[in-house]
Design a protein around this motif. Sequence first.
Motif, PDB file in Angstrom:
ATOM      1  N   PHE A  24       9.642  31.963  39.181  1.00  0.00           N
ATOM      2  CA  PHE A  24       9.569  31.128  37.984  1.00  0.00           C
ATOM      3  C   PHE A  24      11.002  30.816  37.537  1.00  0.00           C
ATOM      4  O   PHE A  24      11.880  31.681  37.617  1.00  0.00           O
ATOM      5  CB  PHE A  24       8.829  31.863  36.864  1.00  0.00           C
ATOM      6  N   PRO A  25      11.260  29.604  37.068  1.00  0.00           N
ATOM      7  CA  PRO A  25      12.634  29.250  36.673  1.00  0.00           C
ATOM      8  C   PRO A  25      13.059  29.980  35.406  1.00  0.00           C
ATOM      9  O   PRO A  25      12.228  30.307  34.550  1.00  0.00           O
ATOM     10  CB  PRO A  25      12.557  27.737  36.442  1.00  0.00           C
ATOM     11  N   ARG A  26      14.362  30.212  35.282  1.00  0.00           N
ATOM     12  CA  ARG A  26      14.886  30.853  34.071  1.00  0.00           C
ATOM     13  C   ARG A  26      15.025  29.855  32.921  1.00  0.00           C
ATOM     14  O   ARG A  26      15.080  30.249  31.766  1.00  0.00           O
ATOM     15  CB  ARG A  26      16.247  31.499  34.362  1.00  0.00           C
ATOM     16  N   ASP A  27      15.110  28.574  33.257  1.00  0.00           N
ATOM     17  CA  ASP A  27      15.221  27.562  32.210  1.00  0.00           C
ATOM     18  C   ASP A  27      13.967  27.612  31.329  1.00  0.00           C
ATOM     19  O   ASP A  27      12.840  27.477  31.834  1.00  0.00           O
ATOM     20  CB  ASP A  27      15.350  26.174  32.837  1.00  0.00           C
ATOM     21  N   PRO A  28      14.114  27.838  30.030  1.00  0.00           N
ATOM     22  CA  PRO A  28      12.939  28.044  29.161  1.00  0.00           C
ATOM     23  C   PRO A  28      11.941  26.892  29.201  1.00  0.00           C
ATOM     24  O   PRO A  28      10.731  27.119  29.237  1.00  0.00           O
ATOM     25  CB  PRO A  28      13.556  28.210  27.764  1.00  0.00           C
ATOM     26  N   GLU A  29      12.418  25.642  29.199  1.00  0.00           N
ATOM     27  CA  GLU A  29      11.503  24.502  29.160  1.00  0.00           C
ATOM     28  C   GLU A  29      10.723  24.370  30.462  1.00  0.00           C
ATOM     29  O   GLU A  29       9.500  24.188  30.460  1.00  0.00           O
ATOM     30  CB  GLU A  29      12.299  23.220  28.873  1.00  0.00           C
ATOM     31  N   ARG A  30      11.428  24.467  31.590  1.00  0.00           N
ATOM     32  CA  ARG A  30      10.730  24.385  32.881  1.00  0.00           C
ATOM     33  C   ARG A  30       9.771  25.556  33.053  1.00  0.00           C
ATOM     34  O   ARG A  30       8.656  25.400  33.556  1.00  0.00           O
ATOM     35  CB  ARG A  30      11.739  24.373  34.032  1.00  0.00           C
ATOM     36  N   CYS A  31      10.205  26.732  32.630  1.00  0.00           N
ATOM     37  CA  CYS A  31       9.349  27.913  32.749  1.00  0.00           C
ATOM     38  C   CYS A  31       8.079  27.730  31.917  1.00  0.00           C
ATOM     39  O   CYS A  31       6.977  28.097  32.347  1.00  0.00           O
ATOM     40  CB  CYS A  31      10.121  29.155  32.302  1.00  0.00           C
ATOM     41  N   ARG A  32       8.223  27.126  30.734  1.00  0.00           N
ATOM     42  CA  ARG A  32       7.049  26.891  29.882  1.00  0.00           C
ATOM     43  C   ARG A  32       6.061  25.960  30.572  1.00  0.00           C
ATOM     44  O   ARG A  32       4.838  26.177  30.523  1.00  0.00           O
ATOM     45  CB  ARG A  32       7.500  26.293  28.547  1.00  0.00           C
ATOM     46  N   LEU A  33       6.566  24.926  31.246  1.00  0.00           N
ATOM     47  CA  LEU A  33       5.686  23.997  31.954  1.00  0.00           C
ATOM     48  C   LEU A  33       4.968  24.679  33.116  1.00  0.00           C
ATOM     49  O   LEU A  33       3.795  24.422  33.377  1.00  0.00           O
ATOM     50  CB  LEU A  33       6.500  22.799  32.457  1.00  0.00           C
ATOM     51  N   TRP A  34       5.683  25.544  33.823  1.00  0.00           N
ATOM     52  CA  TRP A  34       5.045  26.288  34.915  1.00  0.00           C
ATOM     53  C   TRP A  34       3.891  27.143  34.381  1.00  0.00           C
ATOM     54  O   TRP A  34       2.797  27.155  34.941  1.00  0.00           O
ATOM     55  CB  TRP A  34       6.077  27.184  35.606  1.00  0.00           C
ATOM     56  N   VAL A  35       4.163  27.867  33.298  1.00  0.00           N
ATOM     57  CA  VAL A  35       3.131  28.739  32.721  1.00  0.00           C
ATOM     58  C   VAL A  35       1.959  27.913  32.212  1.00  0.00           C
ATOM     59  O   VAL A  35       0.787  28.268  32.399  1.00  0.00           O
ATOM     60  CB  VAL A  35       3.740  29.590  31.581  1.00  0.00           C
ATOM     61  N   GLU A  36       2.269  26.808  31.580  1.00  0.00           N
ATOM     62  CA  GLU A  36       1.225  25.947  31.030  1.00  0.00           C
ATOM     63  C   GLU A  36       0.321  25.417  32.132  1.00  0.00           C
ATOM     64  O   GLU A  36      -0.910  25.406  32.008  1.00  0.00           O
ATOM     65  CB  GLU A  36       1.882  24.790  30.277  1.00  0.00           C
ATOM     66  N   ASN A  37       0.909  24.997  33.242  1.00  0.00           N
ATOM     67  CA  ASN A  37       0.112  24.466  34.342  1.00  0.00           C
ATOM     68  C   ASN A  37      -0.688  25.554  35.047  1.00  0.00           C
ATOM     69  O   ASN A  37      -1.753  25.296  35.603  1.00  0.00           O
ATOM     70  CB  ASN A  37       1.012  23.746  35.349  1.00  0.00           C
ATOM     71  N   CYS A  38      -0.154  26.783  35.036  1.00  0.00           N
ATOM     72  CA  CYS A  38      -0.884  27.901  35.652  1.00  0.00           C
ATOM     73  C   CYS A  38      -2.156  28.242  34.883  1.00  0.00           C
ATOM     74  O   CYS A  38      -3.096  28.806  35.442  1.00  0.00           O
ATOM     75  CB  CYS A  38       0.007  29.148  35.709  1.00  0.00           C
ATOM     76  N   ARG A  39      -2.122  27.960  33.592  1.00  0.00           N
ATOM     77  CA  ARG A  39      -3.268  28.268  32.728  1.00  0.00           C
ATOM     78  C   ARG A  39      -3.575  29.766  32.693  1.00  0.00           C
ATOM     79  O   ARG A  39      -4.729  30.178  32.669  1.00  0.00           O
ATOM     80  CB  ARG A  39      -4.508  27.496  33.210  1.00  0.00           C
ATOM     81  N   ARG A  40      -2.528  30.597  32.719  1.00  0.00           N
ATOM     82  CA  ARG A  40      -2.718  32.046  32.567  1.00  0.00           C
ATOM     83  C   ARG A  40      -2.187  32.463  31.205  1.00  0.00           C
ATOM     84  O   ARG A  40      -0.976  32.446  30.952  1.00  0.00           O
ATOM     85  CB  ARG A  40      -1.995  32.812  33.677  1.00  0.00           C
ATOM     86  N   ALA A  41      -3.099  32.849  30.333  1.00  0.00           N
ATOM     87  CA  ALA A  41      -2.722  33.179  28.960  1.00  0.00           C
ATOM     88  C   ALA A  41      -1.789  34.380  28.900  1.00  0.00           C
ATOM     89  O   ALA A  41      -0.906  34.456  28.040  1.00  0.00           O
ATOM     90  CB  ALA A  41      -3.979  33.452  28.132  1.00  0.00           C
ATOM     91  N   ASP A  42      -1.970  35.340  29.836  1.00  0.00           N
ATOM     92  CA  ASP A  42      -1.158  36.560  29.769  1.00  0.00           C
ATOM     93  C   ASP A  42       0.309  36.290  30.075  1.00  0.00           C
ATOM     94  O   ASP A  42       1.192  37.045  29.649  1.00  0.00           O
ATOM     95  CB  ASP A  42      -1.698  37.613  30.736  1.00  0.00           C
ATOM     96  N   LEU A  43       0.602  35.208  30.800  1.00  0.00           N
ATOM     97  CA  LEU A  43       1.996  34.915  31.133  1.00  0.00           C
ATOM     98  C   LEU A  43       2.761  34.343  29.950  1.00  0.00           C
ATOM     99  O   LEU A  43       3.993  34.342  29.948  1.00  0.00           O
ATOM    100  CB  LEU A  43       2.067  33.940  32.310  1.00  0.00           C
ATOM    101  N   LYS A  44       2.047  33.837  28.951  1.00  0.00           N
ATOM    102  CA  LYS A  44       2.732  33.254  27.795  1.00  0.00           C
ATOM    103  C   LYS A  44       3.497  34.302  26.998  1.00  0.00           C
ATOM    104  O   LYS A  44       4.421  33.980  26.259  1.00  0.00           O
ATOM    105  CB  LYS A  44       1.719  32.552  26.888  1.00  0.00           C
ATOM    106  N   GLU A  45       3.103  35.574  27.149  1.00  0.00           N
ATOM    107  CA  GLU A  45       3.782  36.641  26.412  1.00  0.00           C
ATOM    108  C   GLU A  45       5.093  37.048  27.078  1.00  0.00           C
ATOM    109  O   GLU A  45       5.885  37.774  26.492  1.00  0.00           O
ATOM    110  CB  GLU A  45       2.865  37.865  26.317  1.00  0.00           C
ATOM    111  N   LYS A  46       5.305  36.607  28.308  1.00  0.00           N
ATOM    112  CA  LYS A  46       6.487  37.020  29.055  1.00  0.00           C
ATOM    113  C   LYS A  46       7.669  36.103  28.747  1.00  0.00           C
ATOM    114  O   LYS A  46       7.506  34.914  28.477  1.00  0.00           O
ATOM    115  CB  LYS A  46       6.215  36.980  30.567  1.00  0.00           C
ATOM    116  N   THR A  47       8.860  36.673  28.826  1.00  0.00           N
ATOM    117  CA  THR A  47      10.075  35.877  28.671  1.00  0.00           C
ATOM    118  C   THR A  47      10.406  35.200  29.998  1.00  0.00           C
ATOM    119  O   THR A  47       9.949  35.647  31.062  1.00  0.00           O
ATOM    120  CB  THR A  47      11.254  36.762  28.252  1.00  0.00           C
TER     121      THR A  47
END
Length: 737
Positions: A24-47
């Motif tokens: 997963f990218p370290r860039d916060p915005e790109r990382c947010r898009l990756w998590v959002e597309n994955c649709r895994r709620a538990d990953l949203k808690e991770k930095t």
Amino acid sequence: MPNFCAAPNCTRKSTQSDLAFFRFPRDPERCRLWVENCRRADLKEKTPDQLNKHYRLCAKHFEPAMICKTSPYRTVLRDTAIPTIFDLTSHLSNPHSRHRKRIKILTDEEVRQIKERRLESSIEQMLSKKENTAGEDDAEVDDVPQLTAPQKELREFLRSLFEVIILIGKQNIPSSCQSTEEPFRMSTFQALLENRINAGDEVLRARFEAAAINEEFWPLAQQKQLLEVCERCIRDELLQEVRESRFFSLVTGELVEFPEGHHIPVFLRFVDQSNTLREEFVEFILFEGEEKSMADKLESHIMKEWDLSMENCRGQAHAGSGVFGSKMKAVANHLMEKYTMAMNTPCATFALNIHLANSIPLTGVQVVMSVLKKTDAFFKASPLLQAELDGAISILSQGSVEKGDDLKENCRATWTELHNVFEMAVELLEPLLLCMDSIHDNEDLKWNDQFTSDAYAISEALADFEFIVTLVVMKNALSFTRAFGKNLQGETLDVYFAASSLTAVLHSLHEVLDNIEVYHEFWFEEAVNLATSMEIPVKVPRLFLRKQRTIEMVEIQAESFYKEYLTLPLMEHITQEVKDMFSDNHIRALKCLSLVPAVMGQMKFNTSEEAHADIFRSDLPQPDTLLAELHCWRIKWKHRGKEVNLPCTIHETLQHSDVKFFPNVNAFLRILASLPVLAFRGQEGTGQKRIQAYLSDTPVRHRSKSLAVLNINYHVKLDLDEMVECYIKSYPEDESD
């Protein structure tokens, strides 16, 4: 360890597929898009840092245009790559399954927002593409640099060399020469290269056949460069984890001898992102210069070479004895002058009494410590030697078989590392002397010359009255700190109570100093009785008598001499050393161990963390809510369910799922865990244990700093492609040749 794909309904892992896996990218915005597309709620808690370190997506979730293959071994993503291909429905065919990667069910509003963002993103990409292609043909421009055939061949060749060097380092294949000019044995290196050629490495074969001898094939200077890159990549991997953890402690070990000089092994102790305590070896640093210059050099190295901030150092522990130990203590004091929170503490790797004894700058004390080390190493050389000592113990303990059996059992362990080492040494003194004399006499020609020579040297030291009286005084003087030191290396509750008992320990030491004549009289009498039983004459050291004759001093009696030159300075040093090592900040930090629930429970939840918590207040994420959070933390465990067990250690507490709801407590415990004074459970995995194994297996003439880093840090996962690219960036002239 295999990589698993984090995408829902995807069971691929790296060991079962040739697919590439991407962090997963370290860039916060790109990382947010990756998590959002994955649709895994538990990953949203991770930095983003946590996701980058612990989670991967396989190549199946990316459009082919987003993936670039830069070499036969390296696949990368474009900088703007976003995963868009996911299976979000197959789990519906089995609604009763409990999949670990739960898919978040989106509301209509969330679906609408995602569609809008995707539409906006598509429009932006189209506009950007039009701008970039204005005035150009419609031909697609590939922004990934294409490698030429020689460049690809060089990279494959370097991969082969790195694999051989990593094998040499991890297997600790020794050097055959004493010169620092040759990194490792040429015949071994060449043999391993030939083995790869025989296994089908055609690129290596082409290069190898073009060279007449190995030096021409890959010169020594370039071999050193390869080693430096290996060492740098390992260090960077470890230091990145330290930076992510932020706080750390600095630990140094005993001097290590290499062909090019003496070096200090430097370790970093920290709690990683998974809340696991780590102590990792980082580098050997040349030991030279005065204390101030050494402190400046160490500080500069940490901050400039390692890119760490000494402002985040919360503890330091420096092992060493004699002159080296005194210098390292001065180094610690210089660092503490600039960084007051970098508390100087004893290292839990060693018993407190051994640390105190090593720090005493008296020649007689250092002789005792040296003889004990030599004695321990002597009996480890052969089980027959241990059997000889067992026989000597049996002869001298015929009246007390049980005591003799206990002594034998203790001798088979590493008794020179125990808290009661000096008590054991006094009990073993007579059997040791009998055993050494027997081996030296060698009447039945059982022992070789090396054993008899070593036995004679040790017996000469043991049979000296100065050795005996020093050992007896050390045993009695350090008896006041033995229980305290043992508790420091005990369970968390023991450490907490030890912090509260320091006042009593210091009171006992001061009482001895105030009544030094009385205590010395008893201790000296014990030493005389022990020497008399072994027919060793009581006398003043020969060197002192020679000085006495030179300056025509009045003759001094043995008892007075040892009181003035041994007992008094020894007690003064121990008292001052305990005060220095256990400063007010150090004790306040240890008393904060009451944050561990088991300690709270033992104290009936009547603890007062608030009184000591200010010590790390500036390090906490939400210091303004600290008092309220501490109250809630105490209430949580006080009113827990009957089936809930109280965590007994910092590690157990940090691994508890609810600790994330207490950010200040979590941060506090992470800092406490990093302090070197606290015992490291499972110490066989620490850097200090691994370095001891390396040193015991490797003669000085075969040691190499870079290969040692590879061997000691064998657990660090290396990326060969990254190492190749690092080498080419560092030494671009090799690519242009």
